[in-house]
Design a protein around this motif. Sequence first.
Motif, PDB file in Angstrom:
ATOM      1  N   VAL A 127      36.197  28.788   9.978  1.00 41.03           N
ATOM      2  CA  VAL A 127      35.990  29.751  10.690  1.00 41.03           C
ATOM      3  C   VAL A 127      36.101  30.661  11.633  1.00 41.03           C
ATOM      4  O   VAL A 127      36.971  31.452  12.012  1.00 41.03           O
ATOM      5  CB  VAL A 127      36.822  31.154   9.209  1.00 41.03           C
ATOM      6  CG1 VAL A 127      37.311  30.054   7.892  1.00 41.03           C
ATOM      7  CG2 VAL A 127      34.947  31.234   9.188  1.00 41.03           C
ATOM      8  N   GLY A 128      35.898  30.514  12.483  1.00 33.62           N
ATOM      9  CA  GLY A 128      35.596  31.249  14.289  1.00 33.62           C
ATOM     10  C   GLY A 128      34.443  31.892  13.988  1.00 33.62           C
ATOM     11  O   GLY A 128      34.450  32.030  14.959  1.00 33.62           O
ATOM     12  N   ILE A 129      33.245  31.332  13.382  1.00 31.90           N
ATOM     13  CA  ILE A 129      32.156  32.201  13.677  1.00 31.90           C
ATOM     14  C   ILE A 129      31.413  31.082  14.909  1.00 31.90           C
ATOM     15  O   ILE A 129      31.092  30.100  14.524  1.00 31.90           O
ATOM     16  CB  ILE A 129      30.987  33.206  13.355  1.00 31.90           C
ATOM     17  CG1 ILE A 129      32.086  33.692  11.933  1.00 31.90           C
ATOM     18  CG2 ILE A 129      29.686  33.243  13.142  1.00 31.90           C
ATOM     19  CD1 ILE A 129      31.473  33.931  10.554  1.00 31.90           C
ATOM     20  N   THR A 130      31.034  32.599  16.093  1.00 31.53           N
ATOM     21  CA  THR A 130      30.749  31.783  17.189  1.00 31.53           C
ATOM     22  C   THR A 130      28.992  31.236  17.254  1.00 31.53           C
ATOM     23  O   THR A 130      28.149  30.592  17.508  1.00 31.53           O
ATOM     24  CB  THR A 130      30.971  32.099  18.968  1.00 31.53           C
ATOM     25  OG1 THR A 130      30.614  33.644  18.653  1.00 31.53           O
ATOM     26  CG2 THR A 130      32.668  31.489  18.463  1.00 31.53           C
ATOM     27  N   GLU A 131      28.620  32.418  17.193  1.00 34.80           N
ATOM     28  CA  GLU A 131      26.385  32.834  16.259  1.00 34.80           C
ATOM     29  C   GLU A 131      26.869  33.068  15.711  1.00 34.80           C
ATOM     30  O   GLU A 131      27.450  33.624  14.875  1.00 34.80           O
ATOM     31  CB  GLU A 131      26.335  33.509  18.019  1.00 34.80           C
ATOM     32  CG  GLU A 131      26.918  32.959  19.057  1.00 34.80           C
ATOM     33  CD  GLU A 131      26.603  34.047  20.452  1.00 34.80           C
ATOM     34  OE1 GLU A 131      25.045  34.548  20.291  1.00 34.80           O
ATOM     35  OE2 GLU A 131      27.215  34.572  21.177  1.00 34.80           O
TER      36      GLU A 131
END
Length: 394
Positions: free
Chosen positions: A255-259
Motif C-alpha cells: 500500500v505504499g510504505i517505503t521503509e
Amino acid sequence: MDVGYHKSFQSSFESADTAGKVITCKAAVAWGPRQPLVIEEVQVAPPQKMEVRVKILFTSICHTDLSAWKAENEAQRAYPRILGHEAAGIVESVGEGVEDMKKGDHVIPFFQGQCGNCVCCRNEKTNLCQRFGVNPLKSVMVNDGKTRFSTKDGSPIFHFLNTSTFSEYTVLDSACVVKIDSDAPLKKMSLLSCGVTTGVGAAWKVADVQPGSSVAIFGLGAVGLAVADGARVRGASKIIGVDINTSKFAKGKAVGITEFINPKDLDVPVHEKIGAMTDGGVDYSFECAGNLEVLREAFLSTHMGWGLTVLLGIHPSPMLLPLHPMELFDGRQIIGTIFGGFKGKTQLPKLAKQCMCGALHLEEFITHELPFEKINEAFQLLVDGKSLRCLLHL
C-alpha cells in the motif's frame, strides 16, 4: 458475492414485503464482557421517523469492536448488546420523513453521523455532529430512547455506535447511513464504514499530505495502512511504517510504505532513528496504536518548525497527553481526528466513487473471509494480530 447471486438476491429481496413489520433474524449478541458472542434469533422493529432498516450483507471487526467486547471502559458497558459498526448492505425499508433513500438502495452505515442541520454540520471545518456524533455511552435510538432490537421474549437488546451491524438486519438513524452507487462492490465498500475512511481521511483531509513530503505511521493495523495508502495517492516520497509485528511489513509495502522500523531492533528511541533518516524529522506523523508512549515518539519524530502529528489511536480513559506545553513552542503541532474528517452523508459517496476507479488498494485490507456464524473466530484472528479485516458474509 458473485454477480449472478447478487442479482438473484436483489430481485427476491425487493419482492419481499416486510416493511412495517417486525423482522426475526440472526444476530451476534454480546451478553457480557469477554464472553463469546452468541448467534441467536432477535427481533428487529420497523424504523420510526427518520430511521432506516438495512439488510446487512457484509460486516467486519475493528479494534473498536474488540475494545467494546473486552469492556475496557466500564462506563460504556451495556448488555445484552449488538456490536459492529463496519458494514455494507441494502435498504429494506425507511421511516417517515426519509427522502434520500428507498428500499433496494445500496448503503454504507457510519458511526459519525451527519444531521446536516446543526452548527457543526453546517461548518466545513469539522465532521462532528451535535445530534448524531459518535457516543460510546449511547445505547438506544434518539427518537424515543428505546431500542429497535429485542429478544424473542421482548427484552431490549442495546445498540452500539449508532450502527450495530453484527445482525442480519439493523435500524439506524438516517443521519448515520448513506446511499452509494448501485454498481459499487459492497464487499469492498464495507471497509469505508470505519478503518479505511479514517486512515485515508487523516492523510487527505486532516494532514493534507503534500507531494514529495515525508510521513511516519506508528501502528500498521488497518487504519495505519489506510493512512499509508492515502499518503501514497497524495505523492509522499517517504512513508515510514513503525510496528513491532514484522509480518505487517509485506502488506505495508503493497500500500505504499517505503521503509520499515521495528522498535525492538533499535538501541535508540524511534524518533531519533527517524530524525536521522529524514534530516531532522518527518513532515507528518500518524499515531494509530492507542499508546501514550507511542504517541510521544510520533510527536517527537516530526520536524521542528512545521511537523504535524495526527492522533487516530483510541486511548483508555483517563489519560493525558504525554507532552509539556513548552514543547509546542518548537513549532510541532498535534491534532486528533474521528472518521478521518469525512462528513458521511455528503462526502462518503464521492470516496466510494474514487474507490470504484481504483484510487485505493481496498483488496489489500481484506485478509480473511468467514461466514457470519464464525464471528468468534474472526475476533480471535484480530486478537492474535493475524488479520487486518476479516469480512463476515451474512
